[in-house]
Scaffold this active site. Structure first.
Site, PDB file in Angstrom:
ATOM      1  CG  ASN A  76      -3.039 -18.249  19.397  1.00  0.00           C
ATOM      2  OD1 ASN A  76      -4.082 -18.167  18.730  1.00  0.00           O
ATOM      3  ND2 ASN A  76      -1.898 -17.709  19.012  1.00  0.00           N
ATOM      4  CB  ALA A  77      -5.644 -23.056  17.811  1.00  0.00           C
ATOM      5  N   GLY A  79      -8.690 -19.113  16.215  1.00  0.00           N
ATOM      6  CA  GLY A  79      -9.537 -19.299  15.026  1.00  0.00           C
ATOM      7  C   GLY A  79     -10.256 -18.034  14.600  1.00  0.00           C
ATOM      8  CG  LEU A  80      -8.625 -15.365  12.284  1.00  0.00           C
ATOM      9  CD1 LEU A  80      -8.670 -15.392  10.763  1.00  0.00           C
ATOM     10  CD2 LEU A  80      -7.954 -14.088  12.769  1.00  0.00           C
ATOM     11  CG  ASN A 106      -4.903  -8.478  12.127  1.00  0.00           C
ATOM     12  OD1 ASN A 106      -5.501  -9.539  11.959  1.00  0.00           O
ATOM     13  ND2 ASN A 106      -3.601  -8.393  12.023  1.00  0.00           N
ATOM     14  CG  ASN A 133      -3.275 -12.606   9.961  1.00  0.00           C
ATOM     15  OD1 ASN A 133      -2.252 -13.172   9.569  1.00  0.00           O
ATOM     16  ND2 ASN A 133      -4.024 -13.066  10.956  1.00  0.00           N
ATOM     17  CB  CYS A 136      -4.221 -16.410  10.568  1.00  0.00           C
ATOM     18  SG  CYS A 136      -4.999 -17.172  12.004  1.00  0.00           S
ATOM     19  N   GLY A 252       7.728 -10.736  18.071  1.00  0.00           N
ATOM     20  CA  GLY A 252       7.932 -12.150  18.375  1.00  0.00           C
ATOM     21  C   GLY A 252       8.736 -12.296  19.646  1.00  0.00           C
ATOM     22  N   GLY A 274       3.093  -8.572  22.340  1.00  0.00           N
ATOM     23  CA  GLY A 274       1.861  -9.353  22.344  1.00  0.00           C
ATOM     24  C   GLY A 274       1.728 -10.224  23.572  1.00  0.00           C
TER      25      GLY A 274
END
Ligand SMILES: Cc1cc2nc3c(=O)[nH]c(=O)nc-3n(C[C@H](O)[C@H](O)[C@H](O)COP(=O)(O)O)c2cc1C
Length: 322
Positions: A76-77, A79-80, A106, A133, A136, A252, A274
């Site tokens: 995944n990306a 990007g917050l 977070n 975090n 990231c 994880g 997650g």
């Protein structure tokens, strides 16, 4: 009685009472309401819920594609993407039911000042704890750039520590050489707990266009593919954290009770779920029940007795593996 209400599953995490050791992980449950529309889902099946990464100003996130499934994992990306801390505190937190579970913010930032500002804003809110975090992989500035350098990691922890008295959980990056050295510096800087691990950096390539699949070119790998890496990192951080009584949220690739129990044995006090939620939003129920079955089979009175019970075959795991 549902499994999550069984007192044998309760754990103390930095003084917070988690009704089960399970934590729904940041980025996988939106702002705590994402799955509540799914029949049978309840936040009560988790000891805590981590909200999506939050920054000072709103962020639109990265261009598509943002997620890509790989064998045994998910890249995944995002990007917050988030609406900014003011909206989270003013509009989202009042909608959450704090009687169901504990909620953890977070925090992300591009600068030390932003980490401090966002943490301070959450400090003045009903949130139960704050996870920072520093790991990231999906933003160009801050994030993993802080988290892969122990000195920078410690500076982020220091400024956030000054900004809150709430439990401070530092989320460590697996994308670094010596995670234990980083953990040591974060303890000196005042962290109360660790999350271990964030995603591993990765890439997928479209062979026809010869371009990366993700709009951000690279992304973070999660899911079962990263579980063996995550277990070793939890074990390594536990060696440093245990003498200080500092708890770990191990995470994880957890998809079942056996996975969760492995993380507990490696040294985790709580276990994050997650990516597994994407294909089974009710997975926590099964995991809670599976942990109770394990307690019965091993004659244990409570889940905390599993934490750190690993018996190594060798005096050190640092030996040659070739
Ligand atoms: C789509 C997605 C978004 C994520 N967003 C965040 C985030 O905003 N902040 C954060 O600290 N971790 C984020 N993560 C990392 C997860 O919280 C978790 O640490 C990681 O995915 C490993 O756990 P898993 O294999 O059970 O998913 C994200 C993960 C995914 C898959």
């Amino acid at each position: 009685m549902s499994a999550s209400a069984d007192p044998r599953l309760a754990v103390d995490f930095c003084g917070l009472d988690f009704q089960t050791p399970l934590v729904l992980l940041s980025g996988c449950v939106g702002f705590g309401e994402e799955y509540t529309r799914v029949e049978g889902f309840s936040n009560r099946d988790a000891g805590a819920v981590c909200l999506k990464g939050t920054t000072g100003a709103p962020r639109p996130g990265n261009p598509p594609h943002r997620v890509f499934e790989t064998p045994g994992g998910l890249l995944n990306a995002i990007g917050l993407q988030n609406p900014g801390v003011d909206r989270v505190v003013d509009e989202i937190l009042p909608t959450l039911d704090f009687s169901e579970t504990r909620f953890i913010a977070n925090v992300s930032g591009s600068t030390l000042e932003e980490y401090e500002q966002v943490t301070r804003r959450f400090d003045d809110s009903p949130i139960d704890a704050i996870e920072i975090n520093i790991s990231c992989p999906n933003v160009r500035e801050g994030g993993v750039a802080f988290g892969n350098d122990p000195e920078m990691s410690a500076r982020v922890v220091e400024v956030c520590r000054r900004a809150t008295d709430k439990p401070l959980i530092t989320k460590l990056s697996p994308n670094q050489t010596d995670i234990a050295a980083n953990a040591r510096r974060c303890i000196e800087a005042g962290t109360d707990a660790f999350s271990v691990i964030n995603t591993l950096m990765g890439m997928a390539i479209d062979i026809e266009s010869r371009t990366p699949v993700l709009g951000n070119d690279q992304g973070g790998l999660s899911g079962p593919a990263i579980k063996p890496v995550a277990l070793l990192k939890v074990h390594q951080v536990y060696q440093v954290a245990r003498p200080h009584g500092i708890p770990i949220i191990g995470q994880g690739g957890v998809t079942c009770a056996e996975d969760a129990i492995e993380f507990l044995i490696a040294g985790a006090t709580a276990v994050g779920v997650g990516t597994a939620l994407f294909y089974d939003p009710l997975v926590c129920r099964r995991i809670n029940q599976g942990i109770l079955d394990y307690l019965d089979r091993h004659g244990l009175a409570r889940v905390g007795q599993i934490t750190g019970s690993l018996r190594l075959n060798r005096a050190s795991t640092a030996g040659c593996v070739c």
